[in-house]
Design a protein around this motif. Structure first.
Motif, short mmCIF file in Angstrom:
data_model
loop_
_atom_site.label_atom_id
_atom_site.label_comp_id
_atom_site.label_asym_id
_atom_site.label_seq_id
_atom_site.Cartn_x
_atom_site.Cartn_y
_atom_site.Cartn_z
N ASP A 173 65.75 4.31 61.81
CA ASP A 173 65.71 3.41 60.44
C ASP A 173 64.22 3.31 59.93
N LYS A 229 57.36 8.54 50.47
CA LYS A 229 57.72 9.28 49.22
C LYS A 229 57.60 8.56 47.88
N GLU A 230 57.78 7.29 48.24
CA GLU A 230 57.64 6.26 46.91
C GLU A 230 56.13 6.28 46.62
N ALA A 244 59.45 7.25 55.96
CA ALA A 244 59.45 8.40 54.91
C ALA A 244 59.79 8.08 53.64
N GLN A 245 60.52 7.03 53.39
CA GLN A 245 61.03 6.76 51.86
C GLN A 245 59.74 6.30 51.13
N THR A 246 59.22 5.08 52.06
CA THR A 246 57.96 4.47 51.67
C THR A 246 56.81 5.50 51.17
N GLU A 303 62.95 6.51 58.75
CA GLU A 303 63.53 6.62 57.39
C GLU A 303 62.89 6.06 56.37
N LEU A 304 62.51 4.38 56.59
CA LEU A 304 61.86 3.58 56.11
C LEU A 304 60.74 4.20 55.63
#
Length: 163
Positions: free
Chosen positions: A118, A128-129, A124-126, A121-122
């Motif tokens: 998690d 990306k953002e 990676a998402q951060t 993923e968080l």
């Protein structure tokens, strides 16, 4: 010696009779018969009841001893059974504890790996953002740079700026 005492001593010697200490006359068989009769009476009156009571007591004691030894053997068997049950219970408890510890460790490891996943993923998402915001900011910045450079160029070249 005294003359008076002399006839008295001879009189005593004459009255004493023959035999002296052991006299084998009718009293000896009578004494033997009395002894045998006393032995028989004592046997029936005293020795047999006393021996009967002694035998009953010995039988009672032997019975109690045999019962006690049987109870002791039974107690030993019960102790061995109890000891075996206790050992089995300890082994079972240890296996349950070991299994519970293993399950807890597995659950903790699973939760840790899930948390890491998690977090990745968080992250990676951060990222990306952030990349998206960075590219958007760069685009806006480029547009503003283009506008400012156009304004600077126009001002330098002499065109009037109308805002």
């Amino acid at each position: 010696m005294n003359t008076f005492s002399m006839p008295m001593a001879s009189l005593l010697v004459l009255n004493e009779g023959a035999g002296g200490l052991f006299d084998f006359n009718a009293t000896l068989p009578l004494m033997a018969l009395q002894f045998i009769l006393l032995t028989v009476i004592l046997t029936f009156v005293f020795y047999k009841p006393v021996s009967k009571h002694l035998e009953e007591r010995e039988t009672y004691i032997n019975g109690n001893l045999s019962q006690a030894s049987e109870k002791l053997v039974k107690a030993d068997e019960l102790y061995k059974q109890y000891d075996e049950q206790l050992k089995t219970a300890r082994i079972n408890a240890q296996s349950v504890i070991a299994e519970s510890e293993k399950e807890a460790k597995d659950l903790v490891a699973l939760e840790i790996s899930q948390a890491r996943t998690d977090a990745a993923e968080l992250l990676a998402q951060t990222n990306k953002e952030l990349e998206a915001q960075k590219s958007l900011a760069l685009q806006k910045l480029e547009a503003q740079v283009d506008e400012l450079s156009q304004l600077i160029k126009d001002k330098l070249l002499g065109k009037e700026i109308v805002i």
